[in-house]
Structure formats: C-alpha cells, structure tokens
Scaffold this active site. Structure first.
Site: not given
Length: 260
Positions: A129, A142
C-alpha cells in the site's frame, strides 16, 4: 494469487488470465474463490493465510497443480482502523496485521523460493500500500505492517535478484474495493480513488517491466520523495490533515477515504 476472491486480488487474477496465465485463486472464502476460478478457468483453493500450516499445505497443492509456480501475487490484506489513536487498537489487531501483511508474504516466499531459485526464474509480487511508503491516518497497525511488507520485498529483491527471481511491491493509494466500503464494480466516489482494474493493469505492466516499485497512483511517488526530502515538513502537513479529517472524532477506514 492470494486474497483473490474480490477487489484488487480478483482484478489481478482476471488480468493475468487475460495475459494467458493459468491462475490459482486462493481466498479464505471458498465460494468467492470458486466463482473467480470458474470465470477464468483457474484452480480455486481456500485458506486463511495467517495459519502457517494450512498456508504451507495449500501452497504445496498449488505447486503440484502444474508442477511449478511462476508468479506469486501475495495480496491478502485487511484494514480496520483504530478507535482513538495509534496506541488504542488491541494487540490482537496489531498481531493480525503483521501476520497478514508480513508473515504471510514471508511464508509464501519461504515455500516457493527454493524451486524458483533452482529454476533461475520466478516472480514474487507483494501487494502492499502507499501506506507502506507514507502513513495511513487512523490505522497505525496497517501503516506499520505495510512498511514492513515493503521492507521485506526490498530484502527479497536484494537477496534473490541475482537468482533469476523478480520481486515487485505494489503501493496504491485509495482503490474502490470492499476494503474501503465499495462493492465490486462500484464507481469511485472521487478522482483520488481508482478502480481495482486500473491497479491490475499497473501490476501487469510492472511485472512485464520488472519494476520493483509499482505505483498505480503515480503521485504516491511524489509524496514519497516529499517525505524523504523534508520529513519535518511532511509530519507537520500530516498533522494538519489529521486535524481536518478527524474533526468529527475517530472514523472507520471506509469513511476516512472520503475526507482525504
């Protein structure tokens, strides 16, 4: 192809099939895996990739299907957000983030690398990501685990690039997938969000060009350089952004992307 039952994983599976690949669709949801595999004449396997023994066994089955695995796309992921700041999420949330975003990549590589190295060819593609290059406001676990995923991919590229193994890492910003509240096929709510199909096309192009850093949102590279060149300024700007998006209090990831 892990996490291939929906979203980015499904789109990449379909794009690889369009390129002539025989795709193994692995997802923890057996029905979704079966639906995708049937549509692309692939093999459906179901497994929770955070279960080390089950994941090893299913990778062995994948290898046995055609006697080799040429490309592993390690895509399974999740984002839950945190109730109130970086230290507020439970340890189980942090552990699951690292199990899914880091250890699953590592275990897959550990299982499949020996054969790739022996054949002097193969590809490992980790879907991380832009949070692994920057920071996702509202989910420290995350961001930290995606940073670790990018670092692991770098280590694999350094260690095995001379063994004939290509390693790439995919770092999109916001994508219209169930992870941020979209259904498969939903149109993006604004121009900062791209479709899973656009990510898949970027991944296929990146594999063909053997690029390490695959950026479906090119602007993520600009942000990454800004952060590297002026970390103090970057943190200050992110504090201002956090203040704006959190002015109504903590929010979930699905709602957060609409504010940024």
């Amino acid at each position: 192809m892990t996490g291939a039952g929906q979203g980015i994983g499904r789109a990449i599976a379909e794009a690889l099939h369009a390129e002539g690949a025989k795709v193994i669709v692995l997802d923890r949801d057996a029905d979704r895996a079966g639906e995708v595999a049937e549509a692309i004449n692939g093999l459906a396997l179901d497994c929770d990739v955070t279960d080390p023994e089950a994941f090893h066994d299913v990778l062995e089955r994948a290898h046995a299907w055609r006697g080799r695995v040429d490309i592993l796309v390690s895509n399974a992921g999740m984002a839950r957000g945190e109730p109130n700041g970086a230290v507020s999420a439970e340890e189980a949330h942090w552990q699951q983030s690292f199990d899914l975003h880091v250890m699953a990549h590592l275990r897959a590589a550990r299982t499949l690398l020996p054969d790739m190295v022996a054949r002097d060819e193969g590809a490992l593609v980790n879907v991380a990501s832009a949070a692994g290059l920057l920071t996702q406001i509202g989910d420290a676990a995350y961001s930290a685990s995606k940073h670790a995923a990018v670092s692991l991919a770098q280590s694999l590229a350094i260690e095995h690039g001379n063994d004939g193994v290509y390693v790439g890492v995919v770092c999109p910003l916001y994508v219209a997938t169930p992870l941020i509240g979209y259904g498969d096929g939903d149109a993006p709510a604004h121009d900062r969000v791209i479709t899973a199909d656009e990510v898949a096309l970027a991944v296929v192009a990146g594999i063909k060009e053997e690029r390490f850093l695959i950026l479906p949102h090119p602007e993520a590279g600009d942000f990454f350089r800004m952060r590297a060149n002026d970390p103090e300024g970057w943190i200050a700007a992110m504090r201002r952004l956090r203040g704006r998006v959190m002015e109504d209090g903590p929010t979930d990831i699905a709602a957060l992307h609409r504010k940024i």
